[in-house]
Design a protein around this motif. Sequence first.
Motif, PDB file in Angstrom:
ATOM      1  N   ALA A 180      23.518  -8.299  38.597  1.00 32.25           N
ATOM      2  CA  ALA A 180      24.445  -9.087  39.426  1.00 32.25           C
ATOM      3  C   ALA A 180      24.284 -10.576  39.139  1.00 32.25           C
ATOM      4  CB  ALA A 180      24.209  -8.801  40.907  1.00 32.25           C
ATOM      5  N   ASP A 181      23.048 -11.021  38.965  1.00 30.19           N
ATOM      6  CA  ASP A 181      22.808 -12.430  38.603  1.00 30.19           C
ATOM      7  C   ASP A 181      23.465 -12.754  37.258  1.00 30.19           C
ATOM      8  OD1 ASP A 181      21.136 -12.676  40.842  1.00 30.19           O
ATOM      9  OD2 ASP A 181      19.325 -12.253  39.683  1.00 30.19           O
ATOM     10  N   ALA A 182      23.294 -11.848  36.300  1.00 36.71           N
ATOM     11  CA  ALA A 182      23.840 -12.079  34.964  1.00 36.71           C
ATOM     12  C   ALA A 182      25.356 -12.233  35.018  1.00 36.71           C
ATOM     13  CB  ALA A 182      23.449 -10.940  34.028  1.00 36.71           C
ATOM     14  N   ALA A 183      26.009 -11.375  35.797  1.00 35.37           N
ATOM     15  CA  ALA A 183      27.461 -11.461  35.932  1.00 35.37           C
ATOM     16  C   ALA A 183      27.872 -12.787  36.559  1.00 35.37           C
ATOM     17  CB  ALA A 183      27.970 -10.296  36.771  1.00 35.37           C
ATOM     18  N   ARG A 184      27.141 -13.205  37.568  1.00 34.65           N
ATOM     19  CA  ARG A 184      27.472 -14.447  38.280  1.00 34.65           C
ATOM     20  C   ARG A 184      27.298 -15.671  37.372  1.00 34.65           C
ATOM     21  NH1 ARG A 184      24.134 -16.508  43.577  1.00 34.65           N
ATOM     22  NH2 ARG A 184      25.163 -18.515  43.828  1.00 34.65           N
ATOM     23  N   VAL A 185      26.199 -15.716  36.635  1.00 35.94           N
ATOM     24  CA  VAL A 185      25.931 -16.869  35.777  1.00 35.94           C
ATOM     25  C   VAL A 185      26.912 -16.902  34.609  1.00 35.94           C
ATOM     26  CG1 VAL A 185      24.236 -17.881  34.195  1.00 35.94           C
ATOM     27  CG2 VAL A 185      23.526 -17.091  36.455  1.00 35.94           C
ATOM     28  N   ALA A 186      27.216 -15.742  34.030  1.00 35.60           N
ATOM     29  CA  ALA A 186      28.169 -15.696  32.917  1.00 35.60           C
ATOM     30  C   ALA A 186      29.542 -16.197  33.358  1.00 35.60           C
ATOM     31  CB  ALA A 186      28.260 -14.279  32.376  1.00 35.60           C
ATOM     32  N   ALA A 187      29.949 -15.841  34.589  1.00 32.92           N
ATOM     33  CA  ALA A 187      31.241 -16.295  35.102  1.00 32.92           C
ATOM     34  C   ALA A 187      31.234 -17.796  35.372  1.00 32.92           C
ATOM     35  CB  ALA A 187      31.597 -15.533  36.376  1.00 32.92           C
ATOM     36  N   ALA A 188      30.083 -18.326  35.801  1.00 30.78           N
ATOM     37  CA  ALA A 188      29.985 -19.747  36.154  1.00 30.78           C
ATOM     38  C   ALA A 188      29.867 -20.653  34.932  1.00 30.78           C
ATOM     39  CB  ALA A 188      28.794 -19.971  37.082  1.00 30.78           C
ATOM     40  N   ALA A 195      26.968 -16.265  28.243  1.00 33.85           N
ATOM     41  CA  ALA A 195      28.215 -15.680  28.723  1.00 33.85           C
ATOM     42  C   ALA A 195      28.922 -14.900  27.626  1.00 33.85           C
ATOM     43  CB  ALA A 195      29.125 -16.773  29.275  1.00 33.85           C
ATOM     44  N   ALA A 196      28.905 -15.421  26.401  1.00 33.04           N
ATOM     45  CA  ALA A 196      29.565 -14.738  25.289  1.00 33.04           C
ATOM     46  C   ALA A 196      28.906 -13.385  25.021  1.00 33.04           C
ATOM     47  CB  ALA A 196      29.523 -15.614  24.043  1.00 33.04           C
ATOM     48  N   GLU A 200      30.382  -9.537  25.567  1.00 33.48           N
ATOM     49  CA  GLU A 200      30.371  -8.604  24.445  1.00 33.48           C
ATOM     50  C   GLU A 200      29.678  -7.294  24.824  1.00 33.48           C
ATOM     51  OE1 GLU A 200      27.943  -8.369  20.264  1.00 33.48           O
ATOM     52  OE2 GLU A 200      28.843 -10.303  20.799  1.00 33.48           O
ATOM     53  N   LEU A 201      28.558  -7.385  25.496  1.00 32.89           N
ATOM     54  CA  LEU A 201      27.806  -6.185  25.879  1.00 32.89           C
ATOM     55  C   LEU A 201      28.575  -5.368  26.917  1.00 32.89           C
ATOM     56  CD1 LEU A 201      24.171  -7.591  26.103  1.00 32.89           C
ATOM     57  CD2 LEU A 201      25.179  -6.222  24.263  1.00 32.89           C
ATOM     58  N   CYS A 202      29.232  -6.053  27.837  1.00 42.24           N
ATOM     59  CA  CYS A 202      30.015  -5.333  28.847  1.00 42.24           C
ATOM     60  C   CYS A 202      31.208  -4.638  28.224  1.00 42.24           C
ATOM     61  CB  CYS A 202      30.473  -6.303  29.932  1.00 42.24           C
ATOM     62  SG  CYS A 202      29.139  -6.862  31.020  1.00 42.24           S
ATOM     63  N   ALA A 203      31.820  -5.262  27.217  1.00 42.05           N
ATOM     64  CA  ALA A 203      32.957  -4.640  26.534  1.00 42.05           C
ATOM     65  C   ALA A 203      32.546  -3.385  25.790  1.00 42.05           C
ATOM     66  CB  ALA A 203      33.590  -5.645  25.577  1.00 42.05           C
ATOM     67  N   VAL A 204      31.373  -3.424  25.177  1.00 40.45           N
ATOM     68  CA  VAL A 204      30.863  -2.257  24.437  1.00 40.45           C
ATOM     69  C   VAL A 204      30.561  -1.112  25.395  1.00 40.45           C
ATOM     70  CG1 VAL A 204      28.885  -1.399  23.105  1.00 40.45           C
ATOM     71  CG2 VAL A 204      29.934  -3.600  22.537  1.00 40.45           C
ATOM     72  N   ALA A 205      30.107  -1.445  26.619  1.00 42.12           N
ATOM     73  CA  ALA A 205      29.701  -0.420  27.567  1.00 42.12           C
ATOM     74  C   ALA A 205      30.882   0.267  28.233  1.00 42.12           C
ATOM     75  CB  ALA A 205      28.807  -1.048  28.649  1.00 42.12           C
ATOM     76  N   ARG A 206      32.075  -0.302  28.088  1.00 43.92           N
ATOM     77  CA  ARG A 206      33.246   0.296  28.749  1.00 43.92           C
ATOM     78  C   ARG A 206      33.649   1.611  28.093  1.00 43.92           C
ATOM     79  NH1 ARG A 206      35.739  -5.228  28.713  1.00 43.92           N
ATOM     80  NH2 ARG A 206      35.213  -6.149  30.720  1.00 43.92           N
TER      81      ARG A 206
END
Length: 206
Positions: A180-188, A195-196, A200-206
Amino acid sequence: MSTLLVIAKAPVAGRVKTRLTPRFTPEQAAGLARAALRDTLAAVLATDARRRVLVLDGQPGPWLPEGIEVVPQCAGGLDVRLAAAFSLSGGPALLIGMDTPQVTPELLAQGLDFSGAGAVFGPADDGGFWALGLARPDPALLLGVPMSVPHTGREQRQRLTASGRTVRDLPALCDVDTPADAARVAAAAPGTRFAALYSELCAVAR
């Protein structure tokens, strides 16, 4: 001029950011730690300081840019290691960690400005702190402060004020510890390496 200290672990899989698993594999978590460290060191290099020192647990790798002095962390608890890091400065110093890739040179410059203050304190959202600046470093200000607990920041700041120092606060930042922290910081901080890679990692996990 002051010294900028960064205390960090080498981004080795299984040794860093373990709370990001199982959302991310140990290798992916280490990659995020590496990106966060690179973002942090880039901000450090862009900040005017007398010395820029990485106090490292582990070995430097290709992620280390030129212009950063590296010294090994000493043994002991985190309070001992932070106190030892300040002893390297020989004068005014600001210490940060590797968990806030959203940090900017402007924030670091604020932390290095001790005009009218004996200490600078950057609280973290989890109850800890992301930055600690001391105009006159003293190990007694850190030794014995309970680390990595929800009241670490409060205890550390009270130690500063109890010493008679005037404390100037920096803005609170979110440490990257959990997914949750990672998502928040990447968005900020969308323009960061962190963030990049997160995207990328979230896109691969979809």
